[in-house]
Design a protein around this motif. Structure first.
Motif, mmCIF file in Angstrom:
data_model
loop_
_atom_site.group_PDB
_atom_site.id
_atom_site.type_symbol
_atom_site.label_atom_id
_atom_site.label_comp_id
_atom_site.label_asym_id
_atom_site.label_seq_id
_atom_site.Cartn_x
_atom_site.Cartn_y
_atom_site.Cartn_z
ATOM 1 N N ASP A 67 47.190 151.423 106.931
ATOM 2 C CA ASP A 67 46.559 150.901 105.726
ATOM 3 C C ASP A 67 47.500 149.918 105.049
ATOM 4 O O ASP A 67 48.626 150.265 104.701
ATOM 5 N N ASP A 68 47.041 148.695 104.900
ATOM 6 C CA ASP A 68 47.846 147.634 104.281
ATOM 7 C C ASP A 68 47.664 147.705 102.767
ATOM 8 O O ASP A 68 46.552 147.538 102.263
ATOM 9 N N PRO A 69 48.735 147.947 101.998
ATOM 10 C CA PRO A 69 48.608 148.018 100.538
ATOM 11 C C PRO A 69 48.117 146.725 99.908
ATOM 12 O O PRO A 69 47.602 146.733 98.790
ATOM 13 N N THR A 70 48.254 145.607 100.627
ATOM 14 C CA THR A 70 47.737 144.336 100.114
ATOM 15 C C THR A 70 46.239 144.414 99.852
ATOM 16 O O THR A 70 45.711 143.735 98.969
ATOM 17 N N ASN A 71 45.553 145.275 100.620
ATOM 18 C CA ASN A 71 44.102 145.396 100.468
ATOM 19 C C ASN A 71 43.686 146.072 99.164
ATOM 20 O O ASN A 71 42.491 146.173 98.871
ATOM 21 N N GLU A 72 44.655 146.548 98.393
ATOM 22 C CA GLU A 72 44.364 147.130 97.080
ATOM 23 C C GLU A 72 44.906 146.272 95.941
ATOM 24 O O GLU A 72 44.787 146.655 94.781
ATOM 25 N N VAL A 116 50.293 139.493 114.344
ATOM 26 C CA VAL A 116 51.015 138.494 113.557
ATOM 27 C C VAL A 116 51.767 139.215 112.438
ATOM 28 O O VAL A 116 51.163 139.908 111.617
ATOM 29 N N ASP A 117 53.066 139.058 112.438
ATOM 30 C CA ASP A 117 53.906 139.585 111.362
ATOM 31 C C ASP A 117 54.071 138.482 110.336
ATOM 32 O O ASP A 117 54.785 137.506 110.558
ATOM 33 N N HIS A 118 53.411 138.645 109.184
ATOM 34 C CA HIS A 118 53.429 137.601 108.160
ATOM 35 C C HIS A 118 54.725 137.568 107.356
ATOM 36 O O HIS A 118 54.951 136.629 106.594
ATOM 37 N N ARG A 119 55.549 138.608 107.496
ATOM 38 C CA ARG A 119 56.795 138.688 106.724
ATOM 39 C C ARG A 119 56.540 138.554 105.225
ATOM 40 O O ARG A 119 57.321 137.929 104.506
ATOM 41 N N LEU A 120 55.439 139.163 104.769
ATOM 42 C CA LEU A 120 55.128 139.132 103.341
ATOM 43 C C LEU A 120 55.487 140.446 102.658
ATOM 44 O O LEU A 120 55.482 140.527 101.435
ATOM 45 N N ARG A 121 55.770 141.474 103.473
ATOM 46 C CA ARG A 121 56.190 142.775 102.932
ATOM 47 C C ARG A 121 57.369 143.276 103.757
ATOM 48 O O ARG A 121 57.442 143.018 104.969
ATOM 49 N N PRO A 122 58.286 144.027 103.150
ATOM 50 C CA PRO A 122 59.460 144.504 103.888
ATOM 51 C C PRO A 122 59.099 145.372 105.091
ATOM 52 O O PRO A 122 59.843 145.432 106.067
ATOM 53 N N GLU A 123 57.943 146.052 105.021
ATOM 54 C CA GLU A 123 57.565 146.981 106.084
ATOM 55 C C GLU A 123 56.910 146.305 107.288
ATOM 56 O O GLU A 123 56.611 146.960 108.284
ATOM 57 N N SER A 124 56.640 145.003 107.195
ATOM 58 C CA SER A 124 55.773 144.363 108.186
ATOM 59 C C SER A 124 56.344 144.413 109.602
ATOM 60 O O SER A 124 55.603 144.616 110.567
ATOM 61 N N ALA A 125 57.653 144.221 109.755
ATOM 62 C CA ALA A 125 58.242 144.228 111.093
ATOM 63 C C ALA A 125 58.120 145.600 111.736
ATOM 64 O O ALA A 125 57.785 145.712 112.928
#
Length: 394
Positions: free
Chosen positions: A179-184, A50-59
């Motif tokens: 590693d998803d930066p959201t996790n920090e 699932v691409d949440h489109r919450l960060r520019p790098e997600s796609a």
């Protein structure tokens, strides 16, 4: 026991044999390990990201995950969460969207079983967040090992595995992960819980210990469910509202709480219960026949119903109104009956229902003119039914 054998054993014990497993694959360490462990254990798998489109790098990250899957010979698909500005709890909205997209994908592929990569650490963090909400046993029992979601059976086979164990296993195989930066990001409650857990470790309050506590409480919850079901037999559904008899108020306090929480969730479709103190206030009102409101619901004279200002807006006949009601019949608009609609039903008292209950039932409208109010006895060719039957889970 060797780490590989233990982790593969968890997968084989935690997933049904002989079916294709749909793996929810974010590309993080947990879900990447889940995919590779399923393959190592001999399961046929497909994967969805699932691409949440919450960060520019997600796609680009979703595309990289697709490349990894192709190299493994695993069919992979990306589902995109199309959204504008997200108000309220971003992580909760993203979680709901993710589960919806994953289950839609699974059904489209004819896959009946989906595996999620939640770990013992996720379980411990969930318990900590429950403590912060002053949750009852249900909220402190952690995540379920398996459950049904939208016609799909969802499994969490790695709840007995630690996050670092999975990364150690991946490193030993030379398998990369993202590693998803959201996790920090400490904006989010789960990240705060993760950091708090690390600070509590010197006291012996570790992920292992909290997950063990969650397991004990889940066993207690299972036994308590029998009493909840017995108390719930005194709750009657009529016209989408709930009438409480005296039975629940003779039960222990935790049984009362669970009955009322399940009633609220049935009425609203919410995944989570309100805070414990607010639920306790509502219980007092219901037991005494007083008025009270909570979470878009209203208590009055021993009834619990939707609150008028919280019900859904207009939809067309054939669409789901207020998350629960389906109106069938000729094309028209559907919204709450309300006081104006009730004035147009002279014989509404014959329905034998309180005025407050009828106000929040579906009305069929043509402009300002009421065409039908089936719950109030004016059907005129339209029918209504609840899409979510009234049940108490065990």
């Amino acid at each position: 026991m060797r780490l590989n054998d233990r982790l593969v054993g968890l997968i084989r014990d935690g997933l049904p044999a002989g079916v294709t497993i749909g793996v929810a694959l974010s590309g993080g360490g947990d879900s990447t390990a889940l995919l590779h462990l399923c393959l190592t254990a001999g399961f046929a798998v497909e994967a969805v990201t699932v691409d949440h489109r919450l960060r520019p790098e997600s796609a680009a990250e979703a595309a990289a995950v697709g490349d990894w899957c192709r190299a493994l010979g695993v069919r992979h698909e990306v589902r995109v969460w199309e959204h504008g500005a997200v108000s309220g709890n971003l992580m909760d909205a993203a979680r709901r969207a993710r589960m919806g997209l994953i289950c839609d994908w699974a059904k489209a592929r004819g896959i009946g079983v989906v595996a999620l990569g939640h770990t013992r650490d996720d379980q411990a963090e969930t318990v900590l967040m429950g403590l912060a909400r002053a949750a009852g046993i249900g909220g402190l029992s952690g995540m379920r090992r398996e459950f049904d979601q939208g016609g799909v059976r969802v499994h969490r086979p790695l709840l007995a595995a630690g996050r670092e164990e999975l990364r150690e296993w991946l490193r030993g195989r030379g398998t990369p992960w993202l590693d998803d930066p959201t996790n920090e990001n400490e904006r989010f409650t789960r990240v705060k819980a993760r950091k708090a857990l690390a600070a509590l470790a010197p006291l012996g309050i570790t992920a292992e210990r909290l997950a063990e506590v969650a397991g004990h409480l889940a066993s207690v919850q299972e036994a308590l469910a029998v009493q909840v079901a017995a108390a719930a037999a005194f709750v009657e559904e009529r016209a989408g509202a709930l009438r409480f008899g005296a039975g629940p108020w003779a039960a222990p306090a935790e049984v009362q709480r669970q009955v009322v929480v399940q009633a609220l969730r049935w009425l609203t479709g919410a995944d989570y219960a309100p805070r414990a103190a607010e639920v306790e206030r509502l219980i007092g009102a219901l037991a005494a026949g007083r008025d009270a409101t909570l979470a878009g619901c209203r208590a009055r004279n021993g009834w619990l119903m939707r609150e008028p200002r919280a019900v859904g807006g207009p939809v067309l006949v054939g669409a789901i109104w207020d998350g629960r009601w389906l109106v069938e019949g000729p094309q028209a608009e559907v919204w709450a009956l309300g006081a104006e609609g009730l004035r147009q039903v002279p014989d509404w008292r014959k329905a034998g229902l309180p005025r407050e209950v009828l106000l929040v039932t579906p009305g069929v409208w043509e402009g300002e003119r009421l065409l039908a109010a089936p719950s109030a006895g004016l059907s005129a060719g339209w029918r209504v039914r609840l899409q979510r039957p009234f049940t108490f889970s065990r």
